[in-house]
Design a protein around this motif. Structure first.
Motif, short mmCIF file in Angstrom:
data_model
loop_
_atom_site.label_atom_id
_atom_site.label_comp_id
_atom_site.label_asym_id
_atom_site.label_seq_id
_atom_site.Cartn_x
_atom_site.Cartn_y
_atom_site.Cartn_z
N TYR A 68 45.86 -1.81 32.34
CA TYR A 68 46.75 -1.22 33.33
C TYR A 68 48.21 -1.62 33.11
CZ TYR A 68 42.52 0.13 35.80
OH TYR A 68 41.31 0.69 36.13
N GLY A 69 48.39 -2.82 32.56
CA GLY A 69 49.76 -3.26 32.28
C GLY A 69 50.47 -2.37 31.28
N GLU A 70 49.69 -1.67 30.43
CA GLU A 70 50.27 -0.80 29.42
C GLU A 70 50.73 0.53 29.99
OE1 GLU A 70 48.16 -1.10 25.36
OE2 GLU A 70 46.54 -1.40 26.83
N CYS A 71 50.18 0.93 31.15
CA CYS A 71 50.50 2.26 31.67
C CYS A 71 50.93 2.21 33.15
CB CYS A 71 49.30 3.19 31.52
SG CYS A 71 47.81 2.62 32.35
N MET A 72 51.37 1.03 33.60
CA MET A 72 51.73 0.87 35.00
C MET A 72 52.87 1.81 35.41
SD MET A 72 50.37 -1.06 37.36
CE MET A 72 49.92 -2.71 36.90
N ASP A 73 53.89 1.89 34.59
CA ASP A 73 55.03 2.77 34.91
C ASP A 73 54.59 4.23 34.95
OD1 ASP A 73 56.68 0.60 35.08
OD2 ASP A 73 57.47 0.79 33.04
N ALA A 74 53.70 4.62 34.05
CA ALA A 74 53.24 6.01 34.01
C ALA A 74 52.38 6.34 35.22
CB ALA A 74 52.46 6.26 32.72
N LEU A 75 51.68 5.37 35.76
CA LEU A 75 50.88 5.60 36.97
C LEU A 75 51.78 5.86 38.17
CD1 LEU A 75 48.09 2.87 36.70
CD2 LEU A 75 47.71 5.34 36.88
N GLY A 76 52.92 5.17 38.22
CA GLY A 76 53.81 5.31 39.37
C GLY A 76 53.30 4.50 40.55
N GLN A 77 54.14 4.36 41.57
CA GLN A 77 53.77 3.58 42.74
C GLN A 77 52.52 4.15 43.43
OE1 GLN A 77 54.81 0.77 43.92
NE2 GLN A 77 53.80 0.74 45.91
N GLY A 78 52.49 5.47 43.58
CA GLY A 78 51.35 6.09 44.25
C GLY A 78 50.06 5.88 43.49
N GLY A 79 50.12 6.01 42.16
CA GLY A 79 48.94 5.80 41.34
C GLY A 79 48.44 4.37 41.39
N GLN A 80 49.38 3.44 41.41
CA GLN A 80 49.00 2.03 41.50
C GLN A 80 48.31 1.74 42.83
OE1 GLN A 80 52.44 -0.50 40.58
NE2 GLN A 80 53.17 1.08 39.18
N VAL A 81 48.80 2.35 43.89
CA VAL A 81 48.19 2.16 45.21
C VAL A 81 46.78 2.74 45.24
CG1 VAL A 81 48.33 2.81 47.67
CG2 VAL A 81 50.38 2.05 46.45
N LYS A 82 46.61 3.93 44.66
CA LYS A 82 45.30 4.57 44.63
C LYS A 82 44.26 3.69 43.95
CE LYS A 82 46.97 9.36 44.52
NZ LYS A 82 47.13 10.55 43.65
N LEU A 83 44.67 2.99 42.91
CA LEU A 83 43.76 2.15 42.15
C LEU A 83 43.68 0.73 42.69
CD1 LEU A 83 44.65 3.33 38.53
CD2 LEU A 83 42.58 3.88 39.83
N GLY A 84 44.39 0.46 43.78
CA GLY A 84 44.36 -0.88 44.35
C GLY A 84 45.14 -1.90 43.55
N LEU A 85 46.04 -1.42 42.69
CA LEU A 85 46.85 -2.32 41.87
C LEU A 85 48.13 -2.74 42.58
CD1 LEU A 85 46.51 -0.37 38.50
CD2 LEU A 85 45.29 -2.46 39.15
#
Length: 284
Positions: free
Chosen positions: A257-274
C-alpha cells in the motif's frame, strides 16, 4: 426536681441515639446491583456454502464430479433493513458465480461418457473429469475481496487452473471494479500497471523470457484479473496463459500500500481502513 432532671436526661439521650440508629439502618441497605451490559454479536458474517455432485457409469465407475464453494452473507436477527439489503445484494452476486459454474458441472457427466480416452482407463481406476471451485474472503476496511480458484480437469494432458475475484463495497452494498476503490480510477490503474511492470522486469531472466510478446497490454488490464485487498497489500493474480504459455504458470504479484498510497487518494485510503476520515467528512 431530681425526677425532672432524670426525665430530661433520658429524653436527651434518646434524641441523640435515634439519629444514630437511623444512620445505621441506612448503611446496611443493599446497593442496587449494576445491570451487566448486553453483549451484541456482529451485524453480519460470512459462511462458506458448498454444492457438489458426481456421475458414474452403469458399472459404478466414477466419470465426473464437481464441488463448488461460494460465500453467503448472514445478518443478525435485529439487523436493520439497509443491512439486510446489503446482504441480499452480496448473496445475489455469489449465486451468479455458482450458476455459471453449474453450467459446466451439470454437463460433466455427459461429456465424460463420450471421452474414449477416459472410458478405456476406468476399469484401472484411471482419471475422471473434475471441476472444483474454492473460495476465500478477505475484508480490508469497508472492502470485501472474494477470491476464487477453479481447478478443472477434462481429460487433457494437464488440468487448468484459473483465478478470479469479486470485490464488494460494504458501505455501498454493491460489487465494484477494483479501480473504484481509488479517488481517481485512471490514476490508480496507471500507477499499479507501472508497479506491476517493474516487478516483472525484476524477475529472474529465465522466468521473464517465458512472457509472451505484448504482455504489457494484459498487465494494463490487471483490474479484470483476480484482485484481493488484504493486510499485506494488494495482490494481483494472472492465471495460466494470460501472460505466457502453460509452462510460465500462474503469476502473482503483491503491491504494498505504501507504493500506491497517493494513487489511492484520501477516499481510497479510508475505504481500505488505511486512514481515518478527514474532519470535513466527519462534519458532513
Amino acid at each position: 426536681m431530681t425526677m425532672m432532671k432524670k426525665c430530661l436526661a433520658l429524653f436527651l439521650s434518646a434524641a441523640f441515639v435515634l439519629p444514630l440508629a437511623a444512620c445505621a439502618n441506612e448503611a446496611v441497605l443493599p446497593e442496587e446491583p449494576e445491570q451487566p451490559e448486553e453483549e451484541t454479536g456482529p451485524a453480519y458474517w460470512f459462511e462458506t456454502v458448498e454444492t457438489s455432485d458426481k456421475y458414474s457409469d452403469d458399472e459404478g465407475n466414477l466419470l465426473a464430479s464437481y464441488q463448488y464453494q461460494i460465500l453467503e452473507m448472514k445478518t443478525a436477527e435485529d439487523a436493520d433493513e439497509s443491512q439486510v439489503q446489503v446482504a441480499e445484494n452480496f448473496n445475489a452476486g455469489m449465486r451468479e458465480v455458482l450458476d455459471n459454474q453449474l453450467e459446466t458441472g451439470e454437463e460433466l457427466g455427459q461429456w465424460a461418457s463420450f471421452d474414449d480416452r477416459l472410458s478405456s482407463s476406468l476399469g484401472d481406476g484411471g482419471h475422471y473429469y473434475i471441476d472444483e471451485l474454492s473460495v476465500q474472503g478477505t475484508q480490508m476496511g469497508g472492502i470485501y475481496s472474494v477470491s476464487f480458484y477453479n481447478y478443472n480437469y477434462m481429460g487433457g494432458a494437464h488440468p487448468s487452473q484459473t483465478y478470479f475475484s469479486r470485490l464488494f463495497d460494504l458501505s455501498r452494498g454493491e460489487y465494484i471494479d477494483p479501480l473504484e476503490v481509488a479517488d481517481d480510477p485512471e490514476l490508480f490503474r496507471a500507477t499499479v500497471t507501472d508497479l506491476l511492470l517493474d516487478h516483472i522486469q525484476h524477475l529472474d531472466p529465465e522466468i521473464l523470457a517465458g512472457y509472451s510478446e505484448g504482455y504489457e497490454s494484459t498487465v494494463a488490464q490487471w483490474n479484470t484479473r483476480s484482485v484481493c485487498f488484504g493486510e499485506d497489500g494488494m495482490t494481483v493474480t494472472f492465471s495460466e496463459y494470460e501472460l505466457g504459455p502453460y509452462a510460465l504458470g500462474t503469476q502473482t504479484f503483491t503491491i504494498q500500500y505504501g507504493e500506491c498510497m497517493d494513487a489511492l487518494g484520501q477516499g481510497g485510503q479510508v475505504k481500505l481502513g488505511l486512514a481515518e476520515p478527514a474532519e470535513t467528512e466527519l462534519d458532513t
